[in-house]
Each structure stands twice: as C-alpha cells, then as structure tokens.
Design a protein around this motif. Structure first.
Motif, short mmCIF file in Angstrom:
data_model
loop_
_atom_site.label_atom_id
_atom_site.label_comp_id
_atom_site.label_asym_id
_atom_site.label_seq_id
_atom_site.Cartn_x
_atom_site.Cartn_y
_atom_site.Cartn_z
N VAL A 109 -3.10 3.72 -2.03
CA VAL A 109 -3.57 2.74 -3.00
C VAL A 109 -2.94 1.39 -2.66
CG1 VAL A 109 -1.77 3.28 -4.71
CG2 VAL A 109 -3.90 2.19 -5.44
N GLU A 110 -3.79 0.40 -2.49
CA GLU A 110 -3.37 -0.95 -2.09
C GLU A 110 -3.45 -1.89 -3.29
OE1 GLU A 110 -4.75 -4.51 1.02
OE2 GLU A 110 -5.99 -2.72 0.73
N ARG A 111 -2.37 -2.58 -3.56
CA ARG A 111 -2.37 -3.60 -4.62
C ARG A 111 -2.89 -4.90 -4.00
NH1 ARG A 111 2.64 -1.57 -4.26
NH2 ARG A 111 3.58 -3.59 -3.78
N VAL A 112 -4.09 -5.29 -4.40
CA VAL A 112 -4.76 -6.39 -3.72
C VAL A 112 -4.50 -7.73 -4.40
CG1 VAL A 112 -6.99 -7.27 -2.94
CG2 VAL A 112 -6.55 -4.81 -2.93
N THR A 113 -4.52 -7.78 -5.72
CA THR A 113 -4.45 -9.08 -6.40
C THR A 113 -3.36 -9.18 -7.45
OG1 THR A 113 -6.09 -8.39 -8.06
CG2 THR A 113 -6.92 -9.45 -6.06
N ASP A 114 -2.58 -8.13 -7.67
CA ASP A 114 -1.58 -8.17 -8.74
C ASP A 114 -0.52 -9.23 -8.51
OD1 ASP A 114 -2.74 -6.28 -10.28
OD2 ASP A 114 -1.38 -4.65 -9.76
N HIS A 115 -0.39 -9.73 -7.28
CA HIS A 115 0.62 -10.74 -6.99
C HIS A 115 0.05 -12.15 -6.98
CE1 HIS A 115 -1.45 -9.93 -3.23
NE2 HIS A 115 -0.95 -11.04 -2.71
N LEU A 116 -1.25 -12.28 -7.29
CA LEU A 116 -1.91 -13.59 -7.23
C LEU A 116 -2.09 -14.17 -8.63
CD1 LEU A 116 -4.70 -12.76 -4.61
CD2 LEU A 116 -2.46 -13.81 -4.19
N ALA A 117 -1.89 -15.48 -8.73
CA ALA A 117 -2.04 -16.15 -10.02
C ALA A 117 -3.51 -16.28 -10.40
CB ALA A 117 -1.39 -17.54 -9.96
N ALA A 118 -4.37 -16.58 -9.44
CA ALA A 118 -5.79 -16.79 -9.73
C ALA A 118 -6.62 -16.14 -8.63
CB ALA A 118 -6.10 -18.29 -9.82
N PRO A 119 -6.74 -14.83 -8.64
CA PRO A 119 -7.53 -14.15 -7.60
C PRO A 119 -9.00 -14.48 -7.73
CG PRO A 119 -6.89 -12.61 -9.32
CD PRO A 119 -6.16 -13.89 -9.61
N GLU A 120 -9.71 -14.39 -6.61
CA GLU A 120 -11.16 -14.60 -6.63
C GLU A 120 -11.80 -13.56 -7.54
OE1 GLU A 120 -12.89 -17.00 -5.24
OE2 GLU A 120 -11.04 -17.93 -4.48
N PRO A 121 -12.79 -13.94 -8.32
CA PRO A 121 -13.39 -13.02 -9.30
C PRO A 121 -13.95 -11.74 -8.68
CG PRO A 121 -14.13 -15.27 -9.69
CD PRO A 121 -13.40 -15.29 -8.38
N ASP A 122 -14.44 -11.83 -7.43
CA ASP A 122 -15.05 -10.65 -6.82
C ASP A 122 -14.06 -9.80 -6.04
OD1 ASP A 122 -14.63 -12.57 -4.92
OD2 ASP A 122 -16.52 -12.26 -3.86
N MET A 123 -12.79 -10.19 -6.06
CA MET A 123 -11.78 -9.40 -5.35
C MET A 123 -11.38 -8.20 -6.21
SD MET A 123 -9.22 -12.24 -3.71
CE MET A 123 -8.19 -10.99 -2.92
N PRO A 124 -11.20 -7.04 -5.58
CA PRO A 124 -10.74 -5.89 -6.36
C PRO A 124 -9.26 -6.04 -6.72
CG PRO A 124 -10.81 -5.31 -4.04
CD PRO A 124 -11.39 -6.70 -4.16
N ARG A 125 -8.89 -5.49 -7.85
CA ARG A 125 -7.48 -5.49 -8.21
C ARG A 125 -6.69 -4.54 -7.30
NH1 ARG A 125 -4.68 -3.51 -13.91
NH2 ARG A 125 -2.54 -3.75 -13.19
N THR A 156 0.84 -1.20 0.00
CA THR A 156 0.00 0.00 0.00
C THR A 156 0.88 1.24 0.00
OG1 THR A 156 -1.71 -1.18 1.23
CG2 THR A 156 -1.84 1.23 1.19
N THR A 157 0.70 2.06 -1.02
CA THR A 157 1.51 3.27 -1.20
C THR A 157 0.69 4.51 -0.88
OG1 THR A 157 2.77 2.19 -2.96
CG2 THR A 157 2.90 4.58 -2.85
#
Length: 1000
Positions: free
Chosen positions: A261-277, A247-248
């Motif tokens: 701004v928090e990077r929530v899923t950019d490091h995940l291979a298969a994030p949950e569809p309802d998760m924000p990026r 989070t920057t």
C-alpha cells in the motif's frame, strides 16, 4: 534553536531550515520543517504529551520513530469531510494546514476524566471483563454492551462518506525487495544489475533504513545515508527497476503474492483532485527478498510509559535525520550497545547526559571509555526501577540490580534499548516457520515455505560487512533463478566502520519482578503490564496464544511489534519453561494498519457490488420486465401486462409457453470452454456421467459432485468436436465450478492436456421454448437442419442465426421442445429483437425467471442450491441414472460409498400434492409425519420448491423428506401458523410425465 521549534538543533539533521510548514495540534499552531513527521515536529516544539492510553487513560508520548509506534496515535483532519483516526504520528508527514488532534481524552489532553481508571486499575486487571460482565446475564445487552461499545477504540470513526479516491495496480516482477535499508538497497542493486525486473518498496519517504540514524556507518567511502541516497538514485534510473517509497508491504500471501500500500497524497498540502490518496500494489514475484530490518525493544520498568521516554534509536533518528533533540537532560537506560551511539550523538549536539544506566555488568570497554571522554557517567550493573513525573518524565530512579541505594536522577527525557528483535513478520506471513536462536535469544527465519529469502537484521545477520555480502549474494541468486543466463552484477560495495548493536534482554527488568505492585508496561497501546502477563499464567493460561487473548497483549494496532517478545519471556519465566516451549503468536496481515479505503478501492457506492446486465437487458426493460437480483445479475423476473399482478403475469406466461411458445434470456448461465486432447477424459473424471463416448454434436446433462459425494453443481455439456466441449453451469455456480475445475486440473491431474476458458460473458443466450419454437426460430437459422430426425432433443450444432455465428442447443428446462441460441454478446439484442418480432404475432410471449421456476418444477427439474442443500447426493435427488454404471472413478465416487450416504432414512427429493388443492406451501416449511406430537415436533423434512401451477390447476411442491422415495402415497403434514396442511408424497414430475412434449 530554530523558528521551527525550540528543540531544533542548528546544523543538525537533513531537513532544510528555510522550508517551514505550519500545522496545528489540538487547536494550537506550530511550525515545522518540510520532511518532518508529526512526531518530529511536535518534539521540536517540546511537545511530548500526545495522547491517552486505551484502558487507564494514562498520559502517553512518542515512543518510536517508525511504524511500530503504539502510543502516539492521533486524528488527522484535512478539511471538514476528511478525518482519519488512529494515525501514527511517527509516520504522518506534516504539510501546510495539517490539523491533528489527540484522542481518547475528555475534556482535554492534560485533564482527562478517564484517568480515574488509572486510580481504579486494581479493578481492571487482565481478564477482568471475562469475570465482571457475566452476571447478571440480562445486564449484558442493556448495560454492559452499550458502555463497552462507547468506550471501545481510541479515535472516533468519521461519520462522513470518504471523499478520496484510491487506486490499484497489478504487477509482476522477478524480484520484490521489501525494505530499503542497506540490505534491501544492496540486494536490489545486485539483482537489477544482473538484468532482473526488480521492485523495491520502503515504508519511509526516503530509503536508508537504519542509515537514517546510524551516523558511524561508512560505505564506499561516504557516510551511510549519503550512500543510500546515491544507491536509490541509481536504482530509480534503471529501466528494469520500480522504486516505491512511502510504500508498505502489508501482506504476504500464497504463491509469492504480496500486497503493498502506497501513501500517495497524505504528505501533500494540496494534492491534485484526481490523484489517489493511496494505491494498492498487488505484486506477483518470482522471488521475494525480505529486508525488513529489526525493531528495537523497550525496557520494562515501573512507569516506563511516561511521555518523554522513548527508544534510543528513535531519539537518534530525531536528532540525526530531523535535527531535533528529544530533551535537554536525557537519561539513558540500556542492555544493548546501540544506545551508546544515541547518547554520544545527543551529547555532541549539546544535550546533557547525566548517566548511562547499563543493566549489564561488563559492557563493551571501548564504549565505556568513549563515554568517559565525553564526560558521561556510566552505571554498569544498574537498573532504572522507576520514572518520575506525570505529564512528562521528570526523573529516573536508579539502583544496583542486585539491590542497594536508590538514586533519583532528574531528566526531561529518557531513552532506552533492550536490544533488537528481527522483524520476521513478513517471513511468518509467508507461512515460514521461525526458529529460536538460543545463543542470541531471538526468533529467526527457519523453514521457508515459499520462494523468498531473508537478509540483514531480519535474518539475524549482525555487522554491516556481513549484511552487504549476504545481500549481494542473495540478489544475484534471485536474478539467476529468474534468468539462468543473467550476467554477473558489477556492483561492489566497500564497507567502513559501523556502530555496535550487541547485547540485549527480554522480559521485565529489576523493579518489575513478580510480587512488585508496579505498572511496568509491556504493551503500551492496550495497557498490558508485566503483572498482567504473570496473572494470566496464574489463571491457567499456559499457551502464549491464550495469554495473548486473556491480556490482549499484542492485539492492538501495532500487532505487538514491541511487546510480543517481552510478553513471551515473562510468561516463560512464570511457567518456568524455555521460551520456545511457550510458543509464538501468529503474525497476520496487515503488517501495519491499512485503511479500508485502500482495501475497498473503487468498490464503493454503485460498484460496491457491481451490477451485471445481459446484452438483452434494455429490450427486456422496454418490454416492461420487472427485474430481480440473482447474485450480481439483473434478471427479468416476470413481464406484467396492464392490470396484472405478479401471479397473473406468471400464470399467463406459463400457459403461453405450454400452448404456443415463450422466449427467455438465459445469458446468465455459466459457460466454460473445455479444450484439448484430454478434454473428454477430464470431464469424465469431474462429472458423475460418462463423457468419453459422447458423440460430437450431442449434449448430456451432467452432475458434478464434491469429494464427499454431495451434489456441487449441474449443467448441460455439449461436444462440439473431439477435443472441444461447451459446458454450462448454474448462474451462481459459474465462478466456483471454474475454480473447481482449475483446482483439479492443476493439483490432481496436471498431466492432462486441457485448457479451460470462461466464456460466460462471450455468449448471449436466447431460449425459445414451446410447441411452436421450431417454427419461430427456423427461418433465422442457416447451416443447421432443425428437423427432429437431423437435430433431435439433446443436440448441438454450429451455424448462423440472423447471419451471426451461433451455437444452437436443442435442449429444454421447461419440458417443451426448445432451442437455446448462443450468439456473440454484441449481437444478442439484434437476434432477440428479430426472433421476438416474428414470434409475437404467433402468440409467443416473453417470460421471466419466476415462470422458468414454475415450468421446471412441473417437470421435476432441480435447481442446485434450492432443491439441494450441500448434503444431497445424486441418489437423494432421484438422479441415480446420471451416474455412469460402468465408471470406476470420478470426483465423489468414494464419498458416495460411505455408509452414511447409502444408509436408510436419508432425506430424499420427492413431490408433494396438497390435498386441499389450493394451499401453496411456503418454501422452507418443515414437514412432520404426526401433527399431534408434542412440541418441539420431530421434523422429517422441508419444502424446497413450491408454486401454483396454472397448467396443473393445482399447487405443486418438491421437498427433501426422510426416506422419501419409500413414502409414495403417504400423507404427511406441514404445520403452519394458520393450521396444518395435509400433503401426499408423490413423484417429482407433475406435467407430461412421459416427456413426449420434449420432442415436439
């Protein structure tokens, strides 16, 4: 050696060797470890060439290990619909299936046609575009601009719609700590243990800051990074702490409002569809503690941009955190103690360090001695004057800084450190003023503008122990500021040894002096060299802001984090001025590049500009309304019947309102509740009209001016009780009028006991106008006597309508007897249907905004923003009567007395009669007093409102005309493409000039 890369050092770093990840770069498959950034994984696989520079298309590698990275920018694809350009490889974490591509090259990264620019670089010196593209003038649009636009940028913007979701949160806290290094962690612990509500944000996946690479630091008897992990765990377990990693803090705004701004899923291979990026946190903090650390500077020498050349701290991070050696034969160039730690760590990991080249004559003796013990040669008083190689550094040229024999030393990597620059970006964004510290040669926080404090390296605090003590004190003080009875924190941190960071230089080093024709880069992303900075000064740029724009130094996505101080020092040297005299460029948000998705958030597609509908919208649609957009509102424009076009429908509606009655949806009007013992006094100041003696149950039309005396808004104000007013505003003016009121209440009249509440959405408003208006609404009204004697024009009362609590206003914007019925929005449709069911058989019609405009123009009622243009005073608009004759003070009173506002010849609102009796003037059409004058004609005014009036049987218009009030009866002219139209200046009232119809 490791399966996750040839440069992976067994036993080094903090990643788990078993957790392997597959990814691709430019179509080639590689293996990394979970927790790697793309940069560390590429270096582990001995890949240093990752991109091409913007202007010269020179080969570029990885320079840093953090968000300050200017060179290693790549495109990242998750799938066919997800492509993001210009991602910093030093920040992007790898995951299974990550697909990264290099940018700004064709046909390939190793062979790029654009590199011809490097050969022709003498033609592309700083400012060349200002001189080259000015002639011939006609070529700009057809030749220069298309070429420049095609060449601009590094990555390619995606063409597909963004399929990702984004989220936003609004939070309040006592203490916001920006930065999760030793200073930030310590301050957060101190504040949290005192009972404060704390948010700690850090841009990395795990807190620790410099402790990620600083292996010598000891805190509480443990290694520094281990202590950081434990401290973060303690904070995460506290109920009064929110720990935000990845989070920057990107923007620091007024009143301690900080955007994260928090990077929530950019490091995940298969994030949950309802998760924000990504998630944007909008934080309002009682105290902001800035613990942003410092940024290592590069050395400025010839060809210092070769792939494989990087910051010493980056090399140390890749080794100690990721377990990756940046090379097998690593040269070191420094003017700073901290580079020695990187050299020693690499040497102990098995890398060959052929030489440490130290620009200083007498570096720390202990460091030189330790280097000797490790078998590392130290060349003091020497400089690296150039780097060999092309697609990767192959050698460094070393010579004594005072001149002498050049020695070429083979290397496959070169690390460098010119010292550390305190990260004052967030402090500067808070509007704080930085101060130059002559002793250490750096800018530090100076004068504070908001409730914030800087600690640690960003505050110029040197040494681990001093940093910890400072952070403990500031954290405790911040908690006590929020809670005066806060308990004393029990946290205590013992400090052991730590590395040395002393020394440093700014500006160009030996070999890159004035007169040397070398490419010694200051700004890597925009290809700005030391020579370019000097050229800017030579061309007459004596302010650093001018130098910045002439050279583009510091204007890239890294915002000059590495280049600004070097550029400033070189400019100061060329100007022969001290650095502070040259100035410092402004640090603006965002701190690092922030995606449009995060900023726009949910405001996309149908809710990009949210559509607002009134409570009666469905009923109006069912009645056949054609809607128009008014701001964000959908408003009924007119109600056509079978065979009617717009003009026929409006003519019918206008006749019906005058002859029988009409019903209109006025819910979009702004409505503000003004309450408090000083409410009348407050309104008396805000409006030109007198309000102190307005009786309870009475209405008054009010004009609101700005300080300059020009009309800002108008509306009707009703007094419901001694201490309660219902204020209406124009539809478009609702938010700005409320802001205007709040601004004066909070900044100019904070002593007044007044509360303001927007109630625009609370009330549905049904306006019934016309000769039969009272007869239609009276059966539904209880608790209010609607007779002329008891409830005359400009009255207000509370009662019930259709059994619903209501406020009924006896007022009109049509000039007919009228009632505006305000009921709670949830009951608007029910009351609307009931009134229409009674009124329709009596001949009442529904009418829309176009009819409303015609009817009000027939009576000369103005619309602010249509019949005013921001330069119209109440007198200009014929509303001098609305200024209290005995009032000595109100907003705008001084402005109205300015000579220009009482001078002859001002444009004033008048009516226009069209002499041919049939031509409807175009709104905005210009007016002249002599149609035979030469072109360009002198315009003396313009048409503000123009309609066909079925009730008058003629076109009507209003206009702003120079000296208009003194031109009554005069003939003027409106030049149009089909000919000149003659008009006669008249009063603004075209129908029922005496106003008798208002009273029924």
């Amino acid at each position: 050696m490791s399966a996750a890369g040839a440069n992976r050092i067994a036993g080094a770093g903090r990643l788990t060797p078993a957790n392997t990840v597959r990814f691709t770069f430019d179509g080639k498959s590689y293996t990394g470890l979970q927790g790697d950034t793309l940069a560390s994984a590429l270096i582990a696989n001995d890949v240093h060439l990752v991109g091409r520079s913007f202007k010269y298309h020179r080969p570029r590698g990885i320079l840093s290990a953090g968000p300050e990275e200017p060179s290693a920018l790549v495109g990242v694809r998750r799938d066919a619909s997800r492509h993001t350009p210009n991602i910093r490889a030093t920040v992007q974490e790898i995951h299974d299936g990550l697909d990264a591509v290099s940018q700004n090259r064709w046909p390939s990264l190793t062979f790029d046609i654009g590199a011809l620019n490097d050969i022709g670089s003498p033609m592309f010196s700083a400012g060349f575009y200002y001189k080259t593209f000015m002639w011939p003038k006609a070529a700009w649009k057809h030749i220069y601009e298309p070429v420049i636009r095609n060449a601009a940028g590094l990555g390619v913007a995606p063409k597909e719609a963004d399929p990702d979701n984004y989220a936003a949160r609004y939070v309040h806290c006592d203490v916001l700590v920006i930065g999760g290094g030793v200073a930030g962690l310590t301050a957060a612990l101190s504040a949290a243990e005192s009972g404060a509500r704390v948010i700690l944000c850090d841009e990395n996946a795990h807190p620790g800051g410099a402790l990620r690479f600083e292996g010598e630091a000891r805190l509480d008897g443990m290694a520094g990074h281990d202590w950081a992990v434990q401290a973060a765990g303690r904070l995460a377990a506290m109920d009064n702490v929110r720990l935000l990693t990845r989070t920057t803090a990107f923007g620091y705004y007024a009143q301690n409002f900080v955007g994260l701004v928090e990077r929530v899923t950019d490091h995940l291979a298969a994030p949950e569809p309802d998760m924000p990026r990504e998630r944007v946190w909008q934080v309002r903090a009682g105290k902001v503690i800035i613990a942003a650390g410092a940024i290592e500077r590069h050395m400025v020498f010839a060809n210092n941009d070769r792939p494989g050349i990087m910051l010493a701290s980056a090399a140390r991070t890749y080794l100690n955190h990721y377990g990756v050696a940046v090379g097998r034969k690593v040269g070191v160039y420094t003017a700073n103690d901290s580079a020695y730690g990187a050299a020693f760590d690499l040497k102990r990991a098995g890398a060959d360090i052929p030489a440490i080249v130290d620009l200083r004559d007498e570096p720390d003796a202990g460091l030189v001695e330790e280097a000797g013990v490790l078998g590392i040669r130290v060349l003091t008083g020497h400089a690296v004057t150039g780097a060999g190689g092309k697609l990767r550094v192959a050698s460094m040229s070393v010579e004594p800084k005072k001149g002498g024999r050049t020695e070429v030393i083979p290397v496959d990597a070169l690390i460098m450190s010119a010292g550390w620059t305190p990260s004052v970006h967030m402090f500067s964004q808070s509007r704080g003023k930085v101060a130059w510290d002559e002793e250490t040669g750096r800018f530090l926080p100076g004068t504070y503008a908001q409730e914030c404090a800087s600690i640690g390296a960003c505050n110029g605090t040197d040494g681990l122990e001093a940093t910890v003590n400072e952070a403990l004190a500031v954290g405790e003080a911040a908690a006590k500021a929020a809670h005066p009875k806060a308990k004393k924190p029990s946290v205590a941190i013992s400090v052991g040894s730590a590395g040395k960071w002393a020394g440093g230089m700014v500006g160009a080093g030996p070999g890159a002096e004035a007169g040397k024709v070398v490419k010694a880069f200051v700004d890597f992303q925009n290809d700005v060299t030391a020579k370019d900075i000097r050229l800017a000064v030579q061309e007459g740029m004596h302010s650093i802001e001018h130098v910045k724009r002439f050279t583009t130094n510091g204007m890239a996505t890294d915002q000059g984090k590495l280049s600004n101080l070097h550029g400033l020092a070189i400019a100061a040297e060329a100007l022969d001025k001290p650095i502070p005299k040259v100035g410092l460029t402004t640090f603006r948000p965002p701190y690092t590049p922030t995606t449009f998705g995060a900023i726009v958030n949910h405001a996309r597609g149908k809710i990009f500009d949210p559509m607002r509908r009134t409570p009666m919208h469905a009923a109006e649609a069912a009645a056949g309304a054609v809607f128009e957009d008014v701001g964000q509102w959908k408003r009924a424009w007119y109600y056509p019947r079978a065979g009617e076009d717009m003009h026929a429908a409006v003519n019918r509606e206008c006749r019906t309102v005058r002859e029988v009655a009409g019903m209109f949806d006025a819910s979009t009007l702004g409505k503000i509740e003004v309450v408090g013992p000083d409410a009348a006094k407050f309104l008396n100041i805000l409006y030109t009209n007198p309000f102190l003696k307005l009786g309870v149950g009475r209405l008054r039309y009010g004009i609101m001016c700005r300080e300059d005396g020009f009309i800002y808004d108008d509306g009707v104000v009703g007094r419901l009780a001694e201490d309660r007013f219902h204020v209406t505003t124009t539809t478009g003016g609702a938010p700005r009028v409320l802001h205007h009121m709040e601004d004066y209440l909070q900044t100019e009249f904070p002593d007044l006991k007044v509360w303001l509440t927007s109630t625009s959405e609370q009330w549905a408003v049904i306006a019934v106008q016309g000769p039969k208006a009272r007869e239609i609404v009276e059966p539904f009204v209880e608790g209010i006597d609607l007779s002329n004697e008891a409830f005359p024009h400009m009255s207000v009362a509370e009662g019930t309508v259709c059994g619903v609590p209501a406020r009924v206003f006896r007022m009109s914007f049509t000039g007919e007897a009228g009632y505006e019925i305000n009921v709670p929005a949830d009951y608007g449709r029910m009351v609307w249907d009931a009134i229409y069911e009674r009124g329709a058989p009596m001949g009442m019609c529904l009418y829309g905004t176009e009819t409303m405009h015609v009817l009000r123009a027939e009576k000369g009622y103005i619309i602010v923003g249509q019949d005013t243009d921001g330069t119209v005073t109440p007198h200009d608009a014929g509303l001098s009567w609305a200024i209290g004759k005995k009032k000595t003070d109100f907003v705008g009173v001084r402005g109205l007395k300015r000579p220009d506002l009482v001078a002859e010849g001002r444009r004033q609102l008048v009516g226009l009669k069209v002499k041919d009796g049939k031509s409807v003037l175009e709104e905005g059409a210009q007016i002249v007093d002599n149609p035979k004058q030469a072109i360009p004609m002198k315009m003396i005014g313009w048409v503000s409102s123009s309609y066909w009036s079925e009730n008058c049987g003629a076109p009507i218009a209003m206009a702003l005309v120079e000296n208009g009030h003194n031109r009554m009866g005069e003939t003027l002219y409106v030049p149009m493409p089909d000919g000149v139209i003659e008009v006669e200046v008249c009063g603004t009232v075209f129908f029922d000039e005496e106003g008798g119809r208002l009273h029924g």
